[in-house]
Design a protein around this motif. Structure first.
Motif, PDB file in Angstrom:
ATOM      1  N   VAL A   1     -67.521  82.347 142.712  1.00 22.09           N
ATOM      2  CA  VAL A   1     -67.937  80.959 142.510  1.00 22.09           C
ATOM      3  C   VAL A   1     -66.724  80.056 142.323  1.00 22.09           C
ATOM      4  CG1 VAL A   1     -69.105  79.408 140.909  1.00 22.09           C
ATOM      5  CG2 VAL A   1     -70.227  81.499 141.649  1.00 22.09           C
ATOM      6  N   LEU A   2     -65.780  80.523 141.525  1.00 21.12           N
ATOM      7  CA  LEU A   2     -64.559  79.730 141.325  1.00 21.12           C
ATOM      8  C   LEU A   2     -63.836  79.535 142.646  1.00 21.12           C
ATOM      9  CD1 LEU A   2     -63.236  81.268 137.999  1.00 21.12           C
ATOM     10  CD2 LEU A   2     -64.299  79.051 138.331  1.00 21.12           C
ATOM     11  N   PHE A   3     -63.807  80.573 143.457  1.00 22.20           N
ATOM     12  CA  PHE A   3     -63.166  80.469 144.768  1.00 22.20           C
ATOM     13  C   PHE A   3     -63.830  79.397 145.620  1.00 22.20           C
ATOM     14  CE2 PHE A   3     -63.619  81.886 149.222  1.00 22.20           C
ATOM     15  CZ  PHE A   3     -62.360  81.531 149.634  1.00 22.20           C
ATOM     16  N   ILE A   4     -65.170  79.400 145.638  1.00 24.84           N
ATOM     17  CA  ILE A   4     -65.906  78.411 146.438  1.00 24.84           C
ATOM     18  C   ILE A   4     -65.551  77.002 145.994  1.00 24.84           C
ATOM     19  CG2 ILE A   4     -68.197  77.503 146.959  1.00 24.84           C
ATOM     20  CD1 ILE A   4     -68.059  79.979 148.284  1.00 24.84           C
ATOM     21  N   LEU A   5     -65.475  76.808 144.667  1.00 21.52           N
ATOM     22  CA  LEU A   5     -65.197  75.465 144.162  1.00 21.52           C
ATOM     23  C   LEU A   5     -63.851  74.967 144.665  1.00 21.52           C
ATOM     24  CD1 LEU A   5     -66.566  75.832 140.559  1.00 21.52           C
ATOM     25  CD2 LEU A   5     -67.459  74.450 142.411  1.00 21.52           C
ATOM     26  N   PHE A   6     -62.840  75.824 144.579  1.00 22.57           N
ATOM     27  CA  PHE A   6     -61.517  75.367 145.022  1.00 22.57           C
ATOM     28  C   PHE A   6     -61.428  75.321 146.540  1.00 22.57           C
ATOM     29  CE2 PHE A   6     -60.694  76.594 140.653  1.00 22.57           C
ATOM     30  CZ  PHE A   6     -60.103  75.421 140.214  1.00 22.57           C
ATOM     31  N   ASP A   7     -62.265  76.099 147.188  1.00 23.59           N
ATOM     32  CA  ASP A   7     -62.357  76.041 148.642  1.00 23.59           C
ATOM     33  C   ASP A   7     -62.901  74.675 149.077  1.00 23.59           C
ATOM     34  OD1 ASP A   7     -61.945  77.401 151.031  1.00 23.59           O
ATOM     35  OD2 ASP A   7     -64.068  77.846 151.232  1.00 23.59           O
TER      36      ASP A   7
END
Lengths: 177, 126
Positions: free
Chosen positions: B73-79
Motif C-alpha cells: 500500500v505504501l508503495f502504491i501511494l508513492f507510485d
C-alpha cells in the motif's frame, strides 16, 4: 509510416487488450489471471498513447501495471487457499452471460461508431494529431496554476491513505505493540 | 489518415515501438530456441539442487504474511505521487520558484504522513 502501419499497430494493441481479457475469464488460475491482466492493461496503455493521451498512457503503465497489479498479486499471495483454482462456470450460467455480453458490446459499438464525437476524433487524428504529445505539459501547467488547490488537496488525500496504512500496520502486528 | 502525412504519434513513439518489438521478439525467440533445441531428459537427478543449492521445502503456494500488504500500500501511494511529479517536472522550468514551492507543499504534506508511518513502525518487521 502510413495508414496501414497505424492500423496495424492499432490492431496489435487491440488484440493485446482483448485476448488476455478473454483468457482471464477462460482460465481458472487466479495468478495466471493477474498476469494476463498485465497484457490487457498494457494494450490499453498503447491505445491511449495512439490517441495522444500520453499522460494517461504512461500513468496507466506506472500506476496500473507498476502498482495496482502488484497489489493484486500481493492480495492473491496473502489470501489464497491452495489450490487457487476457480470453479469452472457452468454452461447454464455462461450462455446467458455470453449473450448479454455480446449484446452489450454490439450496443456500445453501435453507439460509439455513430457518435458525433467519433468523427471529430478521427478528423483531429487525421489533421494535426490529437497525437501531438503534450497532454502532460498542458496538464502540468493547469495543475500548477488554475488547479493548484486540488493539486495540493490530492497530497492530503494521499496523506490520509498513508496514515491509514500506518495505523492498520500497527494494529496488524498488535501482539507486541 | 493520409498516407503521405505520417501521424505525429509515430514520430514520437517510434523508438519505443521498436524497443517493444525487439524485446518481445527476443524473448519469444529465446523461448522458442530453448523449446526446440533444449534436451528433455527427466531423470531422478533432473530436479535435484545443483552445486550449492538446497532442497526445496514446503509448498510453493503458501500464504504470505499480511504485513507485506502494508508495504504494498505504501508503495502504491508513492507510485501515485510519481504521476504528479511527472506532470510537475515537465512544466517545472516555466516558473521554477513557484513550482518548487507548490511541489514543496505537496511533498511536505506527504512527508508528514511518511514521518507518521515511520514513527508508527510501518517499516519495521516486528
Amino acid at each position: 509510416m502510413s495508414d496501414t502501419a497505424f492500423a496495424a499497430v492499432f490492431y496489435l494493441f487491440a488484440a493485446l487488450s482483448v485476448v488476455p481479457a478473454i483468457m482471464i475469464f477462460v482460465g481458472r488460475d487466479v495468478v495466471h489471471g493477474a498476469f494476463w491482466l498485465l497484457g490487457t492493461l498494457a494494450g490499453f496503455a498503447g491505445l491511449y498513447l495512439m490517441l495522444g493521451a500520453d499522460f494517461l498512457g504512461f500513468t496507466q503503465i506506472l500506476v496500473y501495471i507498476g502498482g495496482i497489479l502488484v497489489l493484486l498479486l500481493f492480495g492473491v499471495m496473502l489470501t489464497q487457499r491452495t489450490p487457487v483454482l476457480l470453479g469452472r462456470t457452468r454452461a447454464a450460467r455462461a450462455i446467458p452471460a455470453g449473450i448479454a455480453t455480446v449484446a452489450l458490446g454490439l450496443f456500445l459499438a453501435k453507439k460509439l461508431i455513430g457518435a458525433p464525437g467519433m468523427s471529430r476524433l478521427s478528423e483531429s487524428l487525421k489533421v494535426k494529431g490529437a497525437t501531438e504529445p503534450g497532454a502532460t505539459r498542458e496538464l502540468g501547467s493547469l495543475l500548477l496554476t488554475d488547479y493548484i488547490l486540488p493539486f495540493e488537496i490530492a497530497s492530503v488525500v494521499l496523506l490520509a491513505a498513508l496514515v491509514g496504512a500506518a495505523y492498520v500496520a500497527r494494529r496488524g502486528s498488535g501482539e507486541n505493540p | 489518415m493520409r498516407g503521405d502525412n505520417p501521424p505525429p504519434v509515430f514520430e514520437t513513439y517510434f523508438g519505443l515501438l521498436v524497443l517493444l518489438t525487439l524485446s518481445a521478439g527476443l524473448a519469444a525467440a529465446l523461448l522458442a530456441v530453448s523449446a526446440v533445441l533444449g534436451p528433455r531428459r527427466h531423470e531422478s537427478a533432473t530436479l535435484d539442487p545443483y552445486e550449492c543449492g538446497v532442497p526445496s521445502a514446503g509448498d510453493l503456494r503458501r500464504r504470505t504474511s499480511v504485513r507485506y500488504y502494508v508495504t504494498a500500500v505504501l508503495f502504491i501511494l508513492f507510485d501515485l505521487e510519481v504521476a504528479f511529479l511527472w506532470a510537475w517536472a515537465v512544466v517545472f522550468h516555466e516558473s521554477p520558484l513557484e513550482n518548487l514551492a507548490a511541489m514543496g507543499v505537496f511533498i511536505g504534506v506527504l512527508g508528514v504522513g511518511y514521518a507518521y508511518a515511520w514513527a508508527k513502525g510501518a517499516f519495521e518487521w516486528d
